[in-house]
Design an enzyme around this catalytic site. Structure first.
Site, PDB file in Angstrom:
ATOM      1  N   ASN A 163     -37.519 -55.737  -5.508  1.00  0.00           N
ATOM      2  CA  ASN A 163     -36.987 -54.651  -4.672  1.00  0.00           C
ATOM      3  C   ASN A 163     -36.618 -53.448  -5.521  1.00  0.00           C
ATOM      4  O   ASN A 163     -36.746 -52.300  -5.094  1.00  0.00           O
ATOM      5  CB  ASN A 163     -35.773 -55.143  -3.875  1.00  0.00           C
ATOM      6  CG  ASN A 163     -36.196 -56.043  -2.733  1.00  0.00           C
ATOM      7  OD1 ASN A 163     -36.529 -55.566  -1.651  1.00  0.00           O
ATOM      8  ND2 ASN A 163     -36.245 -57.341  -2.983  1.00  0.00           N
ATOM      9  N   ARG A 193     -38.917 -61.498 -15.612  1.00  0.00           N
ATOM     10  CA  ARG A 193     -37.502 -61.558 -16.004  1.00  0.00           C
ATOM     11  C   ARG A 193     -37.326 -62.862 -16.767  1.00  0.00           C
ATOM     12  O   ARG A 193     -38.104 -63.812 -16.545  1.00  0.00           O
ATOM     13  CB  ARG A 193     -36.667 -61.585 -14.709  1.00  0.00           C
ATOM     14  CG  ARG A 193     -35.187 -61.584 -14.881  1.00  0.00           C
ATOM     15  CD  ARG A 193     -34.501 -61.635 -13.504  1.00  0.00           C
ATOM     16  NE  ARG A 193     -33.085 -61.361 -13.627  1.00  0.00           N
ATOM     17  CZ  ARG A 193     -32.233 -61.346 -12.605  1.00  0.00           C
ATOM     18  NH1 ARG A 193     -32.655 -61.586 -11.378  1.00  0.00           N
ATOM     19  NH2 ARG A 193     -30.954 -61.088 -12.797  1.00  0.00           N
ATOM     20  N   HIS A 212     -46.142 -61.392  -4.548  1.00  0.00           N
ATOM     21  CA  HIS A 212     -45.580 -62.428  -5.424  1.00  0.00           C
ATOM     22  C   HIS A 212     -46.658 -63.458  -5.751  1.00  0.00           C
ATOM     23  O   HIS A 212     -46.363 -64.480  -6.368  1.00  0.00           O
ATOM     24  CB  HIS A 212     -44.460 -63.192  -4.709  1.00  0.00           C
ATOM     25  CG  HIS A 212     -43.177 -62.442  -4.535  1.00  0.00           C
ATOM     26  ND1 HIS A 212     -42.617 -61.655  -5.503  1.00  0.00           N
ATOM     27  CD2 HIS A 212     -42.310 -62.415  -3.487  1.00  0.00           C
ATOM     28  CE1 HIS A 212     -41.466 -61.160  -5.049  1.00  0.00           C
ATOM     29  NE2 HIS A 212     -41.264 -61.596  -3.834  1.00  0.00           N
ATOM     30  N   ARG A 218     -27.282 -58.913  -5.498  1.00  0.00           N
ATOM     31  CA  ARG A 218     -26.218 -59.855  -5.788  1.00  0.00           C
ATOM     32  C   ARG A 218     -25.428 -59.338  -6.982  1.00  0.00           C
ATOM     33  O   ARG A 218     -24.467 -58.617  -6.825  1.00  0.00           O
ATOM     34  CB  ARG A 218     -26.827 -61.257  -6.030  1.00  0.00           C
ATOM     35  CG  ARG A 218     -25.842 -62.409  -5.983  1.00  0.00           C
ATOM     36  CD  ARG A 218     -26.558 -63.720  -6.288  1.00  0.00           C
ATOM     37  NE  ARG A 218     -27.142 -63.731  -7.634  1.00  0.00           N
ATOM     38  CZ  ARG A 218     -26.521 -64.152  -8.729  1.00  0.00           C
ATOM     39  NH1 ARG A 218     -25.301 -64.636  -8.657  1.00  0.00           N
ATOM     40  NH2 ARG A 218     -27.123 -64.113  -9.916  1.00  0.00           N
ATOM     41  N   GLY A 230     -36.928 -58.802  -9.834  1.00  0.00           N
ATOM     42  CA  GLY A 230     -36.613 -57.377  -9.699  1.00  0.00           C
ATOM     43  C   GLY A 230     -37.604 -56.636  -8.810  1.00  0.00           C
ATOM     44  O   GLY A 230     -37.826 -55.431  -8.977  1.00  0.00           O
ATOM     45  N   SER A 280     -30.885 -66.596 -10.016  1.00  0.00           N
ATOM     46  CA  SER A 280     -31.030 -65.660  -8.905  1.00  0.00           C
ATOM     47  C   SER A 280     -31.738 -66.347  -7.728  1.00  0.00           C
ATOM     48  O   SER A 280     -31.356 -66.172  -6.560  1.00  0.00           O
ATOM     49  CB  SER A 280     -31.825 -64.441  -9.382  1.00  0.00           C
ATOM     50  OG  SER A 280     -31.938 -63.485  -8.370  1.00  0.00           O
TER      51      SER A 280
HETATM   52  P1  A3P Z   1     -29.385 -61.344  -9.145  1.00  0.00           P
HETATM   53  O1  A3P Z   1     -29.539 -62.375  -8.087  1.00  0.00           O
HETATM   54  O2  A3P Z   1     -29.345 -61.927 -10.522  1.00  0.00           O
HETATM   55  O3  A3P Z   1     -28.264 -60.407  -8.903  1.00  0.00           O
HETATM   56  P2  A3P Z   1     -36.029 -59.536  -6.192  1.00  0.00           P
HETATM   57  O4  A3P Z   1     -35.950 -58.156  -5.655  1.00  0.00           O
HETATM   58  O5  A3P Z   1     -37.301 -59.805  -6.943  1.00  0.00           O
HETATM   59  O6  A3P Z   1     -35.747 -60.539  -5.133  1.00  0.00           O
HETATM   60  O7  A3P Z   1     -34.916 -59.678  -7.327  1.00  0.00           O
HETATM   61  C1  A3P Z   1     -33.573 -59.741  -6.988  1.00  0.00           C
HETATM   62  C2  A3P Z   1     -32.730 -59.598  -8.233  1.00  0.00           C
HETATM   63  O8  A3P Z   1     -32.805 -58.238  -8.702  1.00  0.00           O
HETATM   64  C3  A3P Z   1     -31.254 -59.859  -7.928  1.00  0.00           C
HETATM   65  O9  A3P Z   1     -30.715 -60.440  -9.125  1.00  0.00           O
HETATM   66  C4  A3P Z   1     -30.736 -58.445  -7.696  1.00  0.00           C
HETATM   67  O10 A3P Z   1     -29.352 -58.319  -7.787  1.00  0.00           O
HETATM   68  C5  A3P Z   1     -31.478 -57.697  -8.796  1.00  0.00           C
HETATM   69  N1  A3P Z   1     -31.534 -56.243  -8.588  1.00  0.00           N
HETATM   70  C6  A3P Z   1     -31.891 -55.570  -7.479  1.00  0.00           C
HETATM   71  N2  A3P Z   1     -31.798 -54.242  -7.686  1.00  0.00           N
HETATM   72  C7  A3P Z   1     -31.367 -54.066  -8.954  1.00  0.00           C
HETATM   73  C8  A3P Z   1     -31.059 -52.913  -9.756  1.00  0.00           C
HETATM   74  N3  A3P Z   1     -31.174 -51.684  -9.281  1.00  0.00           N
HETATM   75  N4  A3P Z   1     -30.622 -53.132 -11.021  1.00  0.00           N
HETATM   76  C9  A3P Z   1     -30.501 -54.385 -11.524  1.00  0.00           C
HETATM   77  N5  A3P Z   1     -30.772 -55.505 -10.800  1.00  0.00           N
HETATM   78  C10 A3P Z   1     -31.198 -55.352  -9.538  1.00  0.00           C
END
Ligand code: A3P
Length: 302
Positions: free
Chosen positions: A69, A139, A117, A258, A67, A147
């Site tokens: 981003n 997570r 990270h 995603r 999570g 993911s």
């Molecule tokens: P999924 O692949 O399960 O959908 P990161 O930013 O660390 O790469 O994490 C990406 C994951 O965070 C993805 O999960 C993405 O869809 C989810 N994500 C990004 N923004 C989000 C939000 N506002 N609410 C819930 N999940 C979110």
């Protein structure tokens, strides 16, 4: 060029640059950990050993796909409610060569929002010396793995996996970008009681985003109004962020946003794989503070 257009340009450059790169050359290893070659390099890793943190920095630490981003966007909104702050032209990770360049040029004004990270032990010492506050986001491991698998396969800058079954053992043994989830979790688990650390989980943010925004802003000493909390949470919803991701993340929109769900692992894991993670969790985190915060029995059981 504004920051957003610059970001889109940079992403395009990354996609162009990897077009003719072999699968093997998309990743490289530094001190035994795998990193993406398109955005990290050895020189930057050497440089950041002597990185100079500032007391007023705000740091986000997360294992990939937990999570990042999402949390960064919340942090920008929270800080933006108090200070005029333009989002940077890429994710503000200290180990990303593009962002590290602007950090070295010392052009980023305080309070800086930084991210990483990196494993706890690889975070530059200056962050600890200066007692920089760190928001640590985790997570549940099963959704993180799923993911991560899709991230590898949807991201042209990373090698593909033929199947989920091929990816799973690499996740379990830490042969993935930034190393083993369980090593990261184990290291952080020993530092959760420190005043400079706030641990949030993806699942808790999903369940109560307004409450999470409040917690994060209080932790960083940023007083914001109830109205601002509400607005930040609205703009931090998955729906809002996904709808706007074309503008914020350009060609990488689909890659980063995603599903945003809790529990997607159930549509990927076999019973045996699920048991394997349960055993690993038991071995590394059962009975620990982080284990409890992750609410494993709620989120990771069939
Ligand atoms: P999924 O692949 O399960 O959908 P990161 O930013 O660390 O790469 O994490 C990406 C994951 O965070 C993805 O999960 C993405 O869809 C989810 N994500 C990004 N923004 C989000 C939000 N506002 N609410 C819930 N999940 C979110």
């Amino acid at each position: 060029m504004d920051n957003n257009s610059q970001f889109h340009e940079d992403l395009k450059k990354i996609l162009d640059a990897v077009k003719n790169v072999s699968k093997e050359a998309l990743v490289f290893t530094y001190n035994g950990v795998m990193y993406p070659a398109a955005i990290c390099d050895t020189d930057t890793f050497k440089d950041i050993e002597s990185f100079e943190a500032r007391e007023e920095d705000l740091m986000l630490v997360s294992y990939p796909k937990c999570g990042t981003n999402w949390a960064i966007s919340l942090l920008y909104s929270i800080v933006g409610a108090k200070y005029k702050k333009e989002a940077p032209s890429c994710m503000p990770a200290i180990e990303f060569k593009a962002y590290n360049k602007s950090l070295k040029e010392n052009t980023v004004s305080s309070p800086r929002i930084l991210a990483t990270h990196l494993h706890y032990h690889n975070i530059p010492q200056s962050f600890f010396d200066k007692k920089v506050k760190m928001l640590v986001v985790f997570r549940n491991p099963k959704d993180t793995a799923v993911s991560f698998f899709h991230f590898y396969n949807n991201n042209p800058a990373l090698p593909d996996y033929d199947t989920w079954d091929d990816f799973f053992p690499d996740f379990m043994t830490g042969k993935v970008l930034w190393g083993s989830y369980f090593d990261h979790a184990d290291a952080w688990n020993k530092h959760l009681d420190e005043d400079t650390v706030l641990l949030m989980t993806f699942e808790d943010m999903k369940e109560d985003l307004e409450g999470s925004v409040k917690k994060i802003s209080e932790f960083f000493g940023m007083s914001i109004t109830e109205e601002q909390v509400k607005q930040i949470a609205e703009k931090g919803s998955f729906k809002y962020m996904k709808e706007n991701s074309g503008k914020t993340h350009g060609d990488f929109a689909e890659i980063f946003f995603r599903k945003g769900d809790v529990g997607d692992w159930r549509s990927h894991f076999s019973k045996a794989q699920s048991h394997e993670v349960d055993s690993k969790f038991e071995e590394c985190l059962a009975g620990t503070k982080l284990g409890e915060l992750l609410k494993y029995n709620v989120h990771c059981k069939w």
